[in-house]
Scaffold this motif. Structure first.
Motif, PDB file in Angstrom:
ATOM      1  N   HIS A 211       3.075  10.083 -14.178  1.00  0.00           N
ATOM      2  CA  HIS A 211       2.721   9.040 -13.448  1.00  0.00           C
ATOM      3  C   HIS A 211       3.168   7.790 -14.177  1.00  0.00           C
ATOM      4  O   HIS A 211       3.594   6.843 -13.315  1.00  0.00           O
ATOM      5  CB  HIS A 211       1.130   8.766 -13.421  1.00  0.00           C
ATOM      6  N   LYS A 212       3.057   7.536 -15.439  1.00  0.00           N
ATOM      7  CA  LYS A 212       3.302   6.300 -15.932  1.00  0.00           C
ATOM      8  C   LYS A 212       5.254   6.102 -15.896  1.00  0.00           C
ATOM      9  O   LYS A 212       5.600   5.162 -15.604  1.00  0.00           O
ATOM     10  CB  LYS A 212       3.116   6.412 -17.457  1.00  0.00           C
ATOM     11  N   PHE A 213       5.815   7.320 -16.020  1.00  0.00           N
ATOM     12  CA  PHE A 213       7.049   7.486 -15.807  1.00  0.00           C
ATOM     13  C   PHE A 213       7.834   6.813 -14.525  1.00  0.00           C
ATOM     14  O   PHE A 213       8.498   6.149 -14.371  1.00  0.00           O
ATOM     15  CB  PHE A 213       7.749   8.644 -16.186  1.00  0.00           C
ATOM     16  N   SER A 214       6.859   7.441 -13.461  1.00  0.00           N
ATOM     17  CA  SER A 214       7.172   7.126 -12.260  1.00  0.00           C
ATOM     18  C   SER A 214       6.833   5.554 -11.763  1.00  0.00           C
ATOM     19  O   SER A 214       7.657   5.042 -11.032  1.00  0.00           O
ATOM     20  CB  SER A 214       6.423   8.173 -11.212  1.00  0.00           C
ATOM     21  N   GLN A 215       5.846   5.030 -12.562  1.00  0.00           N
ATOM     22  CA  GLN A 215       5.676   3.759 -12.225  1.00  0.00           C
ATOM     23  C   GLN A 215       6.769   2.814 -12.994  1.00  0.00           C
ATOM     24  O   GLN A 215       7.121   1.480 -12.386  1.00  0.00           O
ATOM     25  CB  GLN A 215       4.351   3.330 -12.734  1.00  0.00           C
ATOM     26  N   VAL A 216       7.060   3.023 -14.156  1.00  0.00           N
ATOM     27  CA  VAL A 216       8.055   2.121 -14.808  1.00  0.00           C
ATOM     28  C   VAL A 216       9.437   2.464 -14.562  1.00  0.00           C
ATOM     29  O   VAL A 216      10.022   1.379 -14.581  1.00  0.00           O
ATOM     30  CB  VAL A 216       7.873   2.791 -16.372  1.00  0.00           C
ATOM     31  N   TYR A 217       9.613   3.691 -14.144  1.00  0.00           N
ATOM     32  CA  TYR A 217      11.188   3.780 -13.832  1.00  0.00           C
ATOM     33  C   TYR A 217      11.258   4.571 -12.252  1.00  0.00           C
ATOM     34  O   TYR A 217      11.807   5.768 -11.968  1.00  0.00           O
ATOM     35  CB  TYR A 217      11.797   4.812 -14.617  1.00  0.00           C
ATOM     36  N   PRO A 218      10.831   3.561 -11.259  1.00  0.00           N
ATOM     37  CA  PRO A 218      10.820   4.256  -9.965  1.00  0.00           C
ATOM     38  C   PRO A 218      11.978   4.778  -9.404  1.00  0.00           C
ATOM     39  O   PRO A 218      11.943   5.444  -8.342  1.00  0.00           O
ATOM     40  CB  PRO A 218       9.955   2.979  -9.176  1.00  0.00           C
ATOM     41  N   LYS A 219      13.229   4.086  -9.808  1.00  0.00           N
ATOM     42  CA  LYS A 219      14.412   4.422  -9.235  1.00  0.00           C
ATOM     43  C   LYS A 219      15.287   5.523  -9.993  1.00  0.00           C
ATOM     44  O   LYS A 219      16.170   5.830  -9.689  1.00  0.00           O
ATOM     45  CB  LYS A 219      15.292   3.327  -9.191  1.00  0.00           C
ATOM     46  N   ASN A 220      14.569   6.068 -11.088  1.00  0.00           N
ATOM     47  CA  ASN A 220      15.101   7.199 -11.762  1.00  0.00           C
ATOM     48  C   ASN A 220      15.318   8.445 -11.010  1.00  0.00           C
ATOM     49  O   ASN A 220      14.209   8.937 -10.273  1.00  0.00           O
ATOM     50  CB  ASN A 220      14.415   7.433 -13.074  1.00  0.00           C
ATOM     51  N   HIS A 221      16.323   9.169 -11.254  1.00  0.00           N
ATOM     52  CA  HIS A 221      16.563  10.397 -10.530  1.00  0.00           C
ATOM     53  C   HIS A 221      15.593  11.524 -10.688  1.00  0.00           C
ATOM     54  O   HIS A 221      15.600  12.356  -9.858  1.00  0.00           O
ATOM     55  CB  HIS A 221      17.954  10.772 -10.485  1.00  0.00           C
TER      56      HIS A 221
END
Length: 272
Positions: A211-221
């Protein structure tokens, strides 16, 4: 009074009775048969006394051995009690940490239930950028000498992950993140750190990290796969309806990706 003393008293009493009988009989001579009979009895009593004495020595030795064993076992029990106390202390600490983590997990679950129920319409979403295009963009990005060292350290951490040594991989990836917080590989390090926890079946931890990863890097593949793995984590530890929300989000926002394909299969499995 033990048996040895009883026999001594018996012999003494028997002798005394003989003497008294002899005195009362007016010093009448004792019959040879009686003397022989008494001699045999005294001899038998002496044998029994000797045997009892040997038994007494054997029992004393056995008692001494039992006392030594008790002392030895007492030391072992004391050591075990110390180990048990140490293990119990560690258990109490882990239980406390788990309680904190479960509280955070419940808070995040509420966020999922409240904010992700209304999924965006497919027409409003932007298609995910193909991985091949992203790879080309990364290749064209100019790399300086410092970035070469950063890339080398990231590859070292990933080599541990690829060997499936997930506990060491988490440590290596975390060290990389702390050392290179702004590098081009930091986002991937976050993602694979979360996936390592997922592979260790630490599902609540991995859910929070994804969840933290998706919030911090929303455009990451890797975001579609991160959301899918969150759904799998919810399925493992919570109500399947929580997982279904995330699977539908992946299908809606990231159609055509591997994560969307896996989410569709997962939803089909939930409907059975």
């Amino acid at each position: 009074m033990n048996r040895k003393n009883i026999l001594k008293v018996s012999i003494f009493t028997l002798t005394s009775l003989l003497l008294v009988s002899f005195a009362l009989s007016g010093c009448t001579p004792i019959e040879p048969d009686m003397v022989r009979h008494l001699y045999i009895q005294v001899k038998m009593l002496n044998k029994k006394t000797a045997k009892l004495s040997q038994n007494n020595i054997y029992l004393e030795q056995e008692l001494h051995g039992v006392q030594l064993n008790l002392a030895k076992h007492g030391v072992q029990i004391s050591g075990l009690n110390s180990k048990i106390s140490d293990i119990y202390g560690k258990y109490e600490k882990e239980s406390h940490n788990l309680g904190i983590l479960q509280k955070k997990f419940e808070e995040y679950r509420l966020i999922v239930n409240r904010k992700l129920v209304k999924l965006p319409k497919p027409a409003e979403t932007q298609p995910a950028l193909p991985k091949k295009v992203i790879a080309k963009k990364i290749e064209k990005t100019p790399v300086v000498k410092k970035e070469n060292l950063t890339e080398l350290n990231f590859k070292k951490a990933m080599s541990v992950y690829n060997k499936k040594n997930y506990t060491k991989a988490i440590k290596a990836l975390n060290e990389f993140i702390n050392k290179y917080p702004q590098s081009a590989y930091t986002a991937d390090a976050f993602f694979y750190q979360a996936w390592a926890n997922f592979n260790l079946k630490k599902y609540p931890v991995s859910i929070l990290e994804f969840h933290k990863f998706s919030q911090v890097y929303p455009k990451n593949h890797n975001v579609p796969m991160a959301i899918y793995l969150q759904g799998v984590g919810f399925f493992k530890v919570s109500d399947p309806s929580d997982a279904a929300i995330l699977f539908r989000q992946v299908i809606s926002k990231y159609s055509g990706t591997k994560a969307a394909e896996l989410s569709a299969k997962a939803l089909k499995g939930l409907s059975k």
